[in-house]
Scaffold this motif. Sequence first.
Motif, PDB file in Angstrom:
ATOM      1  N   ASP A  32       0.845  -1.195   0.000  1.00 44.44           N
ATOM      2  CA  ASP A  32       0.000   0.000   0.000  1.00 44.44           C
ATOM      3  C   ASP A  32       0.883   1.248   0.000  1.00 44.44           C
ATOM      4  O   ASP A  32       1.207   1.784   1.053  1.00 44.44           O
ATOM      5  CB  ASP A  32      -0.931  -0.013   1.223  1.00 44.44           C
ATOM      6  CG  ASP A  32      -1.968   1.093   1.165  1.00 44.44           C
ATOM      7  OD1 ASP A  32      -2.292   1.548   0.054  1.00 44.44           O
ATOM      8  OD2 ASP A  32      -2.436   1.503   2.241  1.00 44.44           O
ATOM      9  N   LEU A  33       1.273   1.676  -1.203  1.00 40.66           N
ATOM     10  CA  LEU A  33       2.146   2.833  -1.347  1.00 40.66           C
ATOM     11  C   LEU A  33       1.354   4.058  -1.780  1.00 40.66           C
ATOM     12  O   LEU A  33       0.344   3.935  -2.475  1.00 40.66           O
ATOM     13  CB  LEU A  33       3.224   2.549  -2.391  1.00 40.66           C
ATOM     14  CG  LEU A  33       4.193   1.416  -2.074  1.00 40.66           C
ATOM     15  CD1 LEU A  33       5.016   1.066  -3.303  1.00 40.66           C
ATOM     16  CD2 LEU A  33       5.095   1.812  -0.915  1.00 40.66           C
ATOM     17  N   ALA A  34       1.856   5.214  -1.423  1.00 35.85           N
ATOM     18  CA  ALA A  34       1.246   6.468  -1.852  1.00 35.85           C
ATOM     19  C   ALA A  34       1.782   6.852  -3.233  1.00 35.85           C
ATOM     20  O   ALA A  34       2.933   6.560  -3.571  1.00 35.85           O
ATOM     21  CB  ALA A  34       1.563   7.570  -0.848  1.00 35.85           C
ATOM     22  N   TYR A  35       0.968   7.522  -3.999  1.00 32.83           N
ATOM     23  CA  TYR A  35       1.350   8.009  -5.326  1.00 32.83           C
ATOM     24  C   TYR A  35       2.618   8.849  -5.223  1.00 32.83           C
ATOM     25  O   TYR A  35       3.553   8.689  -6.006  1.00 32.83           O
ATOM     26  CB  TYR A  35       0.197   8.833  -5.913  1.00 32.83           C
ATOM     27  CG  TYR A  35       0.476   9.410  -7.272  1.00 32.83           C
ATOM     28  CD1 TYR A  35       0.101   8.733  -8.422  1.00 32.83           C
ATOM     29  CD2 TYR A  35       1.108  10.648  -7.416  1.00 32.83           C
ATOM     30  CE1 TYR A  35       0.356   9.258  -9.679  1.00 32.83           C
ATOM     31  CE2 TYR A  35       1.372  11.180  -8.665  1.00 32.83           C
ATOM     32  CZ  TYR A  35       0.992  10.487  -9.791  1.00 32.83           C
ATOM     33  OH  TYR A  35       1.252  11.008 -11.036  1.00 32.83           O
ATOM     34  N   THR A  36       2.640   9.759  -4.234  1.00 37.32           N
ATOM     35  CA  THR A  36       3.787  10.667  -4.098  1.00 37.32           C
ATOM     36  C   THR A  36       5.076   9.918  -3.761  1.00 37.32           C
ATOM     37  O   THR A  36       6.159  10.345  -4.162  1.00 37.32           O
ATOM     38  CB  THR A  36       3.519  11.744  -3.034  1.00 37.32           C
ATOM     39  OG1 THR A  36       3.145  11.099  -1.807  1.00 37.32           O
ATOM     40  CG2 THR A  36       2.413  12.690  -3.483  1.00 37.32           C
ATOM     41  N   THR A  37       4.974   8.808  -3.065  1.00 39.98           N
ATOM     42  CA  THR A  37       6.155   8.004  -2.749  1.00 39.98           C
ATOM     43  C   THR A  37       6.758   7.440  -4.031  1.00 39.98           C
ATOM     44  O   THR A  37       7.968   7.541  -4.267  1.00 39.98           O
ATOM     45  CB  THR A  37       5.797   6.863  -1.779  1.00 39.98           C
ATOM     46  OG1 THR A  37       5.279   7.423  -0.578  1.00 39.98           O
ATOM     47  CG2 THR A  37       6.997   5.985  -1.480  1.00 39.98           C
ATOM     48  N   VAL A  38       5.921   6.868  -4.865  1.00 37.30           N
ATOM     49  CA  VAL A  38       6.394   6.289  -6.126  1.00 37.30           C
ATOM     50  C   VAL A  38       6.920   7.393  -7.038  1.00 37.30           C
ATOM     51  O   VAL A  38       7.973   7.236  -7.682  1.00 37.30           O
ATOM     52  CB  VAL A  38       5.283   5.464  -6.804  1.00 37.30           C
ATOM     53  CG1 VAL A  38       5.714   4.971  -8.186  1.00 37.30           C
ATOM     54  CG2 VAL A  38       4.885   4.287  -5.915  1.00 37.30           C
ATOM     55  N   MET A  39       6.241   8.523  -7.074  1.00 36.80           N
ATOM     56  CA  MET A  39       6.684   9.646  -7.897  1.00 36.80           C
ATOM     57  C   MET A  39       8.065  10.134  -7.436  1.00 36.80           C
ATOM     58  O   MET A  39       8.951  10.388  -8.258  1.00 36.80           O
ATOM     59  CB  MET A  39       5.679  10.804  -7.822  1.00 36.80           C
ATOM     60  CG  MET A  39       6.062  11.986  -8.691  1.00 36.80           C
ATOM     61  SD  MET A  39       4.828  13.306  -8.687  1.00 36.80           S
ATOM     62  CE  MET A  39       4.880  13.796  -6.986  1.00 36.80           C
ATOM     63  N   THR A  40       8.272  10.235  -6.132  1.00 38.98           N
ATOM     64  CA  THR A  40       9.558  10.681  -5.593  1.00 38.98           C
ATOM     65  C   THR A  40      10.669   9.709  -5.954  1.00 38.98           C
ATOM     66  O   THR A  40      11.761  10.117  -6.364  1.00 38.98           O
ATOM     67  CB  THR A  40       9.477  10.856  -4.059  1.00 38.98           C
ATOM     68  OG1 THR A  40       8.498  11.858  -3.771  1.00 38.98           O
ATOM     69  CG2 THR A  40      10.814  11.248  -3.465  1.00 38.98           C
ATOM     70  N   VAL A  41      10.408   8.419  -5.815  1.00 36.95           N
ATOM     71  CA  VAL A  41      11.429   7.414  -6.138  1.00 36.95           C
ATOM     72  C   VAL A  41      11.748   7.443  -7.628  1.00 36.95           C
ATOM     73  O   VAL A  41      12.921   7.373  -8.025  1.00 36.95           O
ATOM     74  CB  VAL A  41      11.000   6.008  -5.666  1.00 36.95           C
ATOM     75  CG1 VAL A  41      11.987   4.948  -6.144  1.00 36.95           C
ATOM     76  CG2 VAL A  41      10.882   5.975  -4.148  1.00 36.95           C
ATOM     77  N   LEU A  42      10.733   7.566  -8.478  1.00 36.53           N
ATOM     78  CA  LEU A  42      10.982   7.661  -9.924  1.00 36.53           C
ATOM     79  C   LEU A  42      11.788   8.916 -10.260  1.00 36.53           C
ATOM     80  O   LEU A  42      12.688   8.876 -11.105  1.00 36.53           O
ATOM     81  CB  LEU A  42       9.670   7.635 -10.697  1.00 36.53           C
ATOM     82  CG  LEU A  42       9.079   6.249 -10.908  1.00 36.53           C
ATOM     83  CD1 LEU A  42       7.618   6.320 -11.320  1.00 36.53           C
ATOM     84  CD2 LEU A  42       9.888   5.475 -11.930  1.00 36.53           C
ATOM     85  N   THR A  43      11.486  10.017  -9.602  1.00 32.31           N
ATOM     86  CA  THR A  43      12.249  11.257  -9.809  1.00 32.31           C
ATOM     87  C   THR A  43      13.705  11.050  -9.399  1.00 32.31           C
ATOM     88  O   THR A  43      14.627  11.481 -10.097  1.00 32.31           O
ATOM     89  CB  THR A  43      11.615  12.420  -9.021  1.00 32.31           C
ATOM     90  OG1 THR A  43      10.283  12.621  -9.504  1.00 32.31           O
ATOM     91  CG2 THR A  43      12.415  13.704  -9.189  1.00 32.31           C
ATOM     92  N   ASN A  44      13.916  10.365  -8.277  1.00 23.93           N
ATOM     93  CA  ASN A  44      15.285  10.086  -7.825  1.00 23.93           C
ATOM     94  C   ASN A  44      16.017   9.155  -8.793  1.00 23.93           C
ATOM     95  O   ASN A  44      17.205   9.367  -9.083  1.00 23.93           O
ATOM     96  CB  ASN A  44      15.277   9.479  -6.416  1.00 23.93           C
ATOM     97  CG  ASN A  44      14.898  10.492  -5.365  1.00 23.93           C
ATOM     98  OD1 ASN A  44      15.017  11.699  -5.562  1.00 23.93           O
ATOM     99  ND2 ASN A  44      14.429  10.007  -4.235  1.00 23.93           N
ATOM    100  N   LEU A  45      15.324   8.134  -9.292  1.00 28.88           N
ATOM    101  CA  LEU A  45      15.931   7.235 -10.276  1.00 28.88           C
ATOM    102  C   LEU A  45      16.292   7.993 -11.553  1.00 28.88           C
ATOM    103  O   LEU A  45      17.323   7.722 -12.173  1.00 28.88           O
ATOM    104  CB  LEU A  45      15.007   6.054 -10.581  1.00 28.88           C
ATOM    105  CG  LEU A  45      14.882   5.008  -9.474  1.00 28.88           C
ATOM    106  CD1 LEU A  45      13.715   4.052  -9.757  1.00 28.88           C
ATOM    107  CD2 LEU A  45      16.188   4.229  -9.307  1.00 28.88           C
TER     108      LEU A  45
END
Length: 120
Positions: A36-49
């Motif tokens: 159960d992840l938040a949209y912003t968490t995934v967005m932040t990780v993708l931005t970091n990648l």
Amino acid sequence: MRQFGELEAAIMDVLWAAAEPLRVRDVLDVLNSDRDLAYTTVMTVLTNLHRKGWVEREREDRAYRYRTVTTREEATAQTLRELLDSADDRESVLLHFVSSATEEESDILRRALRRKARKR
């Protein structure tokens, strides 16, 4: 893989398995099948990648679509190279690795070394 954190690795797995670039929402939907992840968490990780150079992104309307820069195999080889480069005794590391290789893996290594020798 060593260079990725747990969530980064999970996101890279999703992107490597995808046939086309994915939006944050697409990645989130796949990941949230078992967490159960938040949209912003995934967005932040993708931005970091993206910042680290592991993924490329292209804007589509108001969202980005992400894809990996390298294949899983290339990323794994890069990790192996970095580990070998950081070793004090490369010969020992390689000998330990070869001693753990299966017959099939040994055959693959032999073929690769023969091809490399022919290219010289």
